[in-house]
Design a protein around this motif. Structure first.
Motif, PDB file in Angstrom:
ATOM      1  N   UNK A   1       7.320  -6.534 -14.088  1.00 21.46           N
ATOM      2  CA  UNK A   1       6.678  -6.735 -12.772  1.00 21.46           C
ATOM      3  C   UNK A   1       6.539  -5.229 -12.097  1.00 21.46           C
ATOM      4  N   UNK A   2       7.347  -4.301 -12.618  1.00 23.40           N
ATOM      5  CA  UNK A   2       7.048  -2.948 -12.085  1.00 23.40           C
ATOM      6  C   UNK A   2       5.845  -2.269 -12.559  1.00 23.40           C
ATOM      7  N   UNK A   3       5.626  -2.760 -13.832  1.00 21.57           N
ATOM      8  CA  UNK A   3       4.454  -2.258 -14.565  1.00 21.57           C
ATOM      9  C   UNK A   3       3.151  -2.701 -14.020  1.00 21.57           C
ATOM     10  N   UNK A   4       3.255  -4.010 -13.990  1.00 21.20           N
ATOM     11  CA  UNK A   4       1.932  -4.691 -13.304  1.00 21.20           C
ATOM     12  C   UNK A   4       1.707  -4.448 -11.894  1.00 21.20           C
ATOM     13  N   UNK A   5       2.895  -3.991 -11.154  1.00 14.25           N
ATOM     14  CA  UNK A   5       2.463  -3.694  -9.934  1.00 14.25           C
ATOM     15  C   UNK A   5       1.715  -2.335  -9.564  1.00 14.25           C
TER      16      UNK A   5
END
Length: 168
Positions: free
Chosen positions: A15-19
């Protein structure tokens, strides 16, 4: 496989990467690739190269030892050819003569064992090959004691050998 991918996509790291922005995602992928390459180099490539270098050094040393031993084989064959028939001795006289001669030559006998009535097996560890040959030649010349058989193995240090010799 699908379950694993779904679980990875639901993780906090994913989720952090995709943000992150597209540019930051590309930089993170490049950084991850760089880290993988460095880890491969440190954990796989360098150890292989170190082992290869060590093996090459050992091989070169073994070849040098082999050449030296083959050169010395001629000396032993010449000594054997010059040996003449000598009178036989009893086991105790042979042991005493060999032990005294070895001590006078600075050679340490690790083990000795009578073989029959007229032969003596001696074991030597870590002795200079040249000293061993001179001692055996001296035994033959001065005492008439001859080599019946010999097993000589090279040691790690150049010119040093381990030997088991049957004298009579």
């Amino acid at each position: 496989m699908q379950a694993l991918l779904a679980r990875l996509q639901d993780s906090a790291a994913a989720r952090w990467y995709l943000d992150q922005s597209q540019r930051d995602q590309r930089l993170l992928l490049l950084l991850a690739g760089f880290v993988v390459a460095v880890l491969f180099w440190l954990l796989v490539w360098l150890p292989i190269q170190d082992r290869l270098t060590i093996a090459e050094v050992r091989h070169a040393r073994a070849l040098t030892d082999q050449r030296w031993i083959l050169e010395q084989r001629e000396t032993l064959q010449q000594l054997a050819a010059r040996q003449t028939g000598a009178g036989t001795r009893t086991g105790q006289a042979l042991l005493s003569t060999v032990a005294t001669s070895a001590r006078n030559s600075g050679i340490t006998l690790n083990r000795f064992q009578p073989e029959g009535t007229d032969a003596l097996a001696v074991s030597l560890e870590d002795v200079a090959f040249g000293e061993l040959v001179l001692w055996l030649e001296q035994l033959q010349r001065q005492e008439g004691i001859r080599v019946r058989s010999a097993n000589i193995d090279a040691q790690n240090a150049p010119g040093r050998v381990r030997a088991r010799i049957l004298l009579h």
